[in-house]
Design an enzyme around this catalytic site. Sequence first.
Site, PDB file in Angstrom:
ATOM      1  CD1 TRP A  31     -99.928 -34.075  -0.051  1.00  0.00           C
ATOM      2  CD2 TRP A  31     -99.630 -31.876  -0.345  1.00  0.00           C
ATOM      3  NE1 TRP A  31    -100.786 -33.656  -1.059  1.00  0.00           N
ATOM      4  CE2 TRP A  31    -100.614 -32.318  -1.246  1.00  0.00           C
ATOM      5  CE3 TRP A  31     -99.270 -30.525  -0.324  1.00  0.00           C
ATOM      6  CZ2 TRP A  31    -101.243 -31.453  -2.132  1.00  0.00           C
ATOM      7  CZ3 TRP A  31     -99.902 -29.673  -1.216  1.00  0.00           C
ATOM      8  CH2 TRP A  31    -100.880 -30.123  -2.105  1.00  0.00           C
ATOM      9  CB  ALA A  65    -104.706 -28.779   4.635  1.00  0.00           C
ATOM     10  CG  ASP A 105     -99.986 -27.213   4.363  1.00  0.00           C
ATOM     11  OD1 ASP A 105    -101.168 -26.802   4.399  1.00  0.00           O
ATOM     12  OD2 ASP A 105     -99.587 -28.062   3.536  1.00  0.00           O
ATOM     13  CE  LYS A 137    -107.739 -31.885   1.966  1.00  0.00           C
ATOM     14  NZ  LYS A 137    -106.874 -31.071   1.079  1.00  0.00           N
TER      15      LYS A 137
END
Length: 394
Positions: free
Chosen positions: A127, A210, A208, A243
């Site tokens: 990202w 997400a 991470d 999300k």
Amino acid sequence: MLTNLKPQPADKILALMGLYKEDPRDTKIDLGVGVYKDASGHTPIMRAVKAAEKKLWEVEDSKSYTGLAGDPAYGTAMRDLVLADSVSADRVAAVATPGGTGAIRQAFELARMANPDVRVWVSNPTWPNHVSILNFMGLPVLEYAYFDAVNCVVDFDAMIASLQGVKAGDLVLLHGCCHNPTGANLTLEQFGQVADLLLEKGATALVDIAYQGFGDGLDDDAAATRLLASKLPEMLVAASCSKNFGIYRERAGVLMAISEKAETTPLAQGSMNYLNRQNFSFPPDHGPRLVTMILTDPALKADWMAELEEVRLGMLGLREQLAKELRERTNSDRFDFIARHRGMFSRIGASPEEVLEMREKFGIYMVGDSRMNIAGLNSVTVPILAQAIATTCK
């Protein structure tokens, strides 16, 4: 003073959004911004979130601060959601943060506090904001091989080879599931091998996560994070609720630090509280409180899980439809990887020139590295995209 400021480079995705808005074509398709959209192109509020907000409006009697770490119940609920019983609860410290991005930033800050000479390893690609934040903080960034751009799969042998350069005290950033931007994930067995390597090298993992629930389901998507937590003595986890709860603007994130021993947990907790105080004092509460209410109320949780599963299956259906359409148009299995990728994103291997051509000729807006947001599609636009890819990508 302000006249001394220098112009900063525009965010590529935000710039792409601007170009999309200016395009007058009715057939244009936005596959750039990383936000879930339903078949009508709308980002809905989930049913359980609406119900929790209504209940909160009725019972909330104060808007006072909760604490530097946020409401402890939120940290507990997120620990259970992400880590389950993979690690003893008394080894986990947690703080609420302004979104998953805030959790990532605080993780980098915590790592630097613990080791001023920390080096941070990120996947190639990752990202973009990971690298942007690290560069802004002045932390050394190293890349490990990850994606085979020709075959659009994980190049695990190259990944392990490049991670041989990891040293004790380094921080290695891993995507827990639904890798952004590629959509290509490690297998659970491969995650185990990475854990063994980090253990041997004396490095710390930062996971991470997400998109839990967007790939193979809530538990399957957390399996890699839980495996790492069970094998490694220490670990950092940055989780986002943007999300899977659809509360992007509420900025609900959490940073968890797993210590080797319970005796060290208060030290980690105190350090994380301190960092919150220095950066933004008290974290947002509205979004985290809604998440806590949903995860601790059986009826709300069941409804949330059901709707999340609908979202997940919808994206899988779009992946399968696109792969099928491309198979028919190209008379090959070249793009079958799209059905195997998971999460909102896939990188399809198109060159920047081909991405530009698709934008100019077909109104297809995707990031220059050919990352596309699957959730930006619907059953009507999939054939349009398939035709654009088949026509452009040689």
